[in-house]
Design a protein around this motif. Structure first.
Motif, PDB file in Angstrom:
ATOM      1  N   VAL A 127       0.808  -1.214   0.000  1.00  9.97           N
ATOM      2  CA  VAL A 127       0.000   0.000   0.000  1.00  9.97           C
ATOM      3  C   VAL A 127       0.847   1.273   0.000  1.00  9.97           C
ATOM      4  O   VAL A 127       1.627   1.511   0.933  1.00  9.97           O
ATOM      5  N   ASP A 128       0.731   2.055  -1.053  1.00 13.17           N
ATOM      6  CA  ASP A 128       1.219   3.449  -1.090  1.00 13.17           C
ATOM      7  C   ASP A 128       2.691   3.635  -0.728  1.00 13.17           C
ATOM      8  O   ASP A 128       3.038   4.573   0.002  1.00 13.17           O
ATOM      9  N   VAL A 129       3.557   2.796  -1.234  1.00 14.67           N
ATOM     10  CA  VAL A 129       4.990   2.967  -0.946  1.00 14.67           C
ATOM     11  C   VAL A 129       5.543   3.950  -1.983  1.00 14.67           C
ATOM     12  O   VAL A 129       6.155   3.575  -2.966  1.00 14.67           O
ATOM     13  N   GLN A 130       5.299   5.233  -1.710  1.00 11.59           N
ATOM     14  CA  GLN A 130       5.530   6.299  -2.679  1.00 11.59           C
ATOM     15  C   GLN A 130       6.576   7.309  -2.194  1.00 11.59           C
ATOM     16  O   GLN A 130       6.757   7.518  -0.995  1.00 11.59           O
ATOM     17  N   LYS A 131       7.241   7.927  -3.163  1.00  9.57           N
ATOM     18  CA  LYS A 131       8.323   8.868  -2.866  1.00  9.57           C
ATOM     19  C   LYS A 131       7.873  10.049  -2.009  1.00  9.57           C
ATOM     20  O   LYS A 131       8.643  10.591  -1.222  1.00  9.57           O
ATOM     21  N   GLY A 132       6.626  10.444  -2.153  1.00 13.14           N
ATOM     22  CA  GLY A 132       6.128  11.597  -1.410  1.00 13.14           C
ATOM     23  C   GLY A 132       6.201  11.436   0.096  1.00 13.14           C
ATOM     24  O   GLY A 132       6.241  12.429   0.835  1.00 13.14           O
ATOM     25  N   PHE A 133       6.235  10.188   0.567  1.00 10.73           N
ATOM     26  CA  PHE A 133       6.332   9.956   2.013  1.00 10.73           C
ATOM     27  C   PHE A 133       7.735  10.214   2.557  1.00 10.73           C
ATOM     28  O   PHE A 133       7.950  10.160   3.765  1.00 10.73           O
ATOM     29  N   GLU A 134       8.683  10.501   1.676  1.00  4.94           N
ATOM     30  CA  GLU A 134      10.033  10.879   2.127  1.00  4.94           C
ATOM     31  C   GLU A 134      10.101  12.355   2.507  1.00  4.94           C
ATOM     32  O   GLU A 134      11.100  12.807   3.062  1.00  4.94           O
ATOM     33  N   GLU A 135       9.077  13.125   2.212  1.00  5.23           N
ATOM     34  CA  GLU A 135       9.074  14.562   2.465  1.00  5.23           C
ATOM     35  C   GLU A 135       8.661  14.830   3.918  1.00  5.23           C
ATOM     36  O   GLU A 135       7.515  15.167   4.214  1.00  5.23           O
ATOM     37  N   LEU A 136       9.627  14.673   4.806  1.00  6.35           N
ATOM     38  CA  LEU A 136       9.336  14.765   6.241  1.00  6.35           C
ATOM     39  C   LEU A 136       8.956  16.167   6.689  1.00  6.35           C
ATOM     40  O   LEU A 136       8.312  16.335   7.725  1.00  6.35           O
ATOM     41  N   ASP A 137       9.323  17.190   5.911  1.00  3.64           N
ATOM     42  CA  ASP A 137       8.886  18.549   6.245  1.00  3.64           C
ATOM     43  C   ASP A 137       7.366  18.645   6.157  1.00  3.64           C
ATOM     44  O   ASP A 137       6.752  19.437   6.864  1.00  3.64           O
ATOM     45  N   PHE A 138       6.769  17.840   5.306  1.00  3.58           N
ATOM     46  CA  PHE A 138       5.320  17.823   5.165  1.00  3.58           C
ATOM     47  C   PHE A 138       4.666  16.927   6.207  1.00  3.58           C
ATOM     48  O   PHE A 138       3.692  17.308   6.842  1.00  3.58           O
ATOM     49  N   TRP A 139       5.220  15.727   6.413  1.00  5.28           N
ATOM     50  CA  TRP A 139       4.581  14.711   7.244  1.00  5.28           C
ATOM     51  C   TRP A 139       4.976  14.779   8.715  1.00  5.28           C
ATOM     52  O   TRP A 139       4.184  14.419   9.576  1.00  5.28           O
ATOM     53  N   GLY A 140       6.203  15.172   8.998  1.00  6.93           N
ATOM     54  CA  GLY A 140       6.694  15.161  10.374  1.00  6.93           C
ATOM     55  C   GLY A 140       7.535  13.927  10.659  1.00  6.93           C
ATOM     56  O   GLY A 140       7.924  13.195   9.751  1.00  6.93           O
ATOM     57  N   ALA A 141       7.794  13.700  11.944  1.00  5.77           N
ATOM     58  CA  ALA A 141       8.660  12.588  12.355  1.00  5.77           C
ATOM     59  C   ALA A 141       7.964  11.249  12.124  1.00  5.77           C
ATOM     60  O   ALA A 141       6.761  11.117  12.336  1.00  5.77           O
ATOM     61  N   ARG A 142       8.746  10.260  11.699  1.00  9.54           N
ATOM     62  CA  ARG A 142       8.203   8.931  11.424  1.00  9.54           C
ATOM     63  C   ARG A 142       8.801   7.903  12.368  1.00  9.54           C
ATOM     64  O   ARG A 142       9.762   8.170  13.076  1.00  9.54           O
ATOM     65  N   ASN A 143       8.243   6.718  12.332  1.00  6.76           N
ATOM     66  CA  ASN A 143       8.782   5.608  13.114  1.00  6.76           C
ATOM     67  C   ASN A 143       9.341   4.545  12.160  1.00  6.76           C
ATOM     68  O   ASN A 143       9.310   4.704  10.938  1.00  6.76           O
ATOM     69  N   ASN A 144       9.839   3.479  12.726  1.00  4.88           N
ATOM     70  CA  ASN A 144      10.251   2.267  12.024  1.00  4.88           C
ATOM     71  C   ASN A 144      11.120   2.490  10.783  1.00  4.88           C
ATOM     72  O   ASN A 144      10.677   2.244   9.651  1.00  4.88           O
TER      73      ASN A 144
END
Length: 195
Positions: free
Chosen positions: A12-29
């Motif tokens: 599901v949705d393994v897309q480049k846009g999720f690398e934009e942490l300025d937009f999404w914030g801090a991630r886990n895992n």
């Protein structure tokens, strides 16, 4: 754990846009991408079906919007597409559940005689969880590859803020404890699928 010979892996949705942490914030895992790749490799190597899901956001500023580079699959996913011995489906969606995408995931699974799905991808508590919940509601045997997902810190009502790890754990508890899916690790799933 039993993984069916024709269990479908839903990525599901393994897309480049999720690398934009300025937009999404801090991630886990941080190991999620390696685990997603490992699952794809095992599924393709054993001839099991793989479903690649892409989110085409209709929000103008979204890193996942159609026509923007962030909409594309991450490189390790794109380079694996079309490489498996088993059936493969590519579908797009504009909402959280892969079951509400195009083409129709449920119809494809039914036509292939698939009753078990393994869900991996981004985000744990959004599209991956929604796909797993809906799969459970539709009667599929759903396995949720917990460490092959990740999410981001999030603020909700009343000023409540939760870390990505807290949110991911809450998703796992809801899915598993609520009977929507069996939550497992990539190692457990790969071990069962590779037999």
């Amino acid at each position: 754990m039993d993984i069916a010979e024709n269990a479908a892996l839903v990525v599901v949705d393994v897309q480049k846009g999720f690398e934009e942490l300025d937009f999404w914030g801090a991630r886990n895992n941080p190991g999620a991408d390696d685990n997603i790749a490992a699952l794809i490799d095992v599924w393709q190597g054993t001839g099991r079906p793989v479903v690649f899901v892409r989110h085409d956001s209709v929000k103008p500023g979204s890193p996942l919007r159609l026509g923007y580079e962030g909409n594309e699959f991450k490189e390790y996913v794109e380079e694996r597409r079309g490489k498996g011995a088993g059936a493969e489906l590519f579908l797009t969606k504009t909402v959280n559940s892969a079951f509400l995408g195009t083409p129709d995931l449920g119809a494809w699974l039914t036509a292939a005689g698939v009753s078990q799905i393994v869900v991996a991808g981004i985000q744990t508590n959004m599209c991956a969880e929604t796909t797993a919940r809906m799969g459970g509601n539709l009667g599929y045997d759903v396995v949720f590859a917990y460490d092959a997902t990740y999410t981001f810190d999030l603020e909700g009502p009343f000023g409540w803020r939760r870390s990505a790890e807290e949110i991911a754990q809450a998703s796992a508890v809801s899915l598993h404890g609520g009977g929507f899916a069996r939550v497992a690790t990539t190692g457990e799933i790969v071990g069962a699928a590779g037999r």
